[in-house]
Design a protein around this motif. Sequence first.
Motif, short mmCIF file in Angstrom:
data_model
loop_
_atom_site.label_atom_id
_atom_site.label_comp_id
_atom_site.label_asym_id
_atom_site.label_seq_id
_atom_site.Cartn_x
_atom_site.Cartn_y
_atom_site.Cartn_z
N ALA A 160 0.84 -1.19 0.00
CA ALA A 160 0.00 0.00 0.00
C ALA A 160 0.87 1.24 0.00
CB ALA A 160 -0.93 0.02 1.21
N ASP A 161 0.38 2.27 -0.63
CA ASP A 161 1.02 3.57 -0.66
C ASP A 161 0.99 4.19 0.73
OD1 ASP A 161 0.29 6.68 -2.33
OD2 ASP A 161 2.19 5.67 -2.11
N GLY A 162 -0.09 3.87 1.48
CA GLY A 162 -0.23 4.35 2.85
C GLY A 162 -0.18 3.19 3.84
N ASP A 163 -1.33 2.87 4.43
CA ASP A 163 -1.39 1.83 5.46
C ASP A 163 -2.07 0.57 4.95
OD1 ASP A 163 -0.23 3.47 7.42
OD2 ASP A 163 -2.18 4.36 7.92
N ILE A 164 -1.78 -0.54 5.62
CA ILE A 164 -2.54 -1.78 5.48
C ILE A 164 -3.32 -1.95 6.77
CG2 ILE A 164 -2.43 -4.29 5.23
CD1 ILE A 164 0.09 -3.92 3.54
N VAL A 165 -4.66 -2.03 6.65
CA VAL A 165 -5.53 -2.00 7.82
C VAL A 165 -6.28 -3.31 7.95
CG1 VAL A 165 -7.52 -0.87 8.90
CG2 VAL A 165 -5.81 0.50 7.67
N PHE A 166 -6.14 -3.95 9.11
CA PHE A 166 -6.98 -5.09 9.47
C PHE A 166 -8.13 -4.51 10.29
CE2 PHE A 166 -3.03 -6.93 8.33
CZ PHE A 166 -3.30 -8.23 7.92
N GLU A 167 -9.33 -4.49 9.70
CA GLU A 167 -10.42 -3.71 10.25
C GLU A 167 -11.04 -4.29 11.52
OE1 GLU A 167 -13.13 -0.84 7.74
OE2 GLU A 167 -13.91 -2.88 7.68
N GLY A 168 -10.87 -5.57 11.74
CA GLY A 168 -11.47 -6.17 12.92
C GLY A 168 -10.68 -7.37 13.40
N PRO A 169 -11.10 -7.97 14.52
CA PRO A 169 -10.37 -9.09 15.09
C PRO A 169 -10.40 -10.36 14.23
CG PRO A 169 -12.41 -8.73 16.28
CD PRO A 169 -12.26 -7.58 15.34
#
Length: 199
Positions: A160-169
């Motif tokens: 990713a150009d910015g962040d990689i987000v794991f949105e939940g558990p």
Amino acid sequence: IFDVDGTLDSLDQTNIRSAIDTYMASAVTTIGNRLGIAGNPDYVIRPGAEVRAIGDLTVTDDWDFAGWTNTGNLTIRTPGNLRFDGGLLDGLVTTGFGPSAKFEQTDGPHWSYAAIAGADTASALPEATLGRGLTEGDAILTIADATGIRTGTGDMVLAADGDIVFEGPKSRVYTTGVAARPPEQEGFGFLAIQKNWAK
């Protein structure tokens, strides 16, 4: 290369699968003959599919590769945000029902994936992003809660150009690998255990 709008859904997946199957029906023989390797089991010809968008892209439906005739490499790249509300799934199948349901490994090979948010689509390098080095971009790769990206013997690249987000558990990314040989029993009677060897 497959160009899509802001969503990648089950209809797109069906069209891509059909295109791959049509191509591979003649490509294996044609390419094998050109390279002089037709019929040689030491060589495998596999397809590659690249999905591109011009802005933000959301994978809306699970993309389950179980049962596909061909295995290869899938690249999803967009200069905008990339969101997975549906997963990329290979390497495991669910057997049984209710409390007895469980995952079981399938025989490989399995699909490999690359997913890139903030992609530099003008670059020949699939994993290239618009923000490089010390320049941070703002495109985000998001994996929704209860959504997975998994494969068995394949490889995975997330960028990713910015962040990689794991949105939940329950957001998850993993490979299962493959058993190197069947489990073996060690010991006898109630002291017996199963040894599971993996590579």
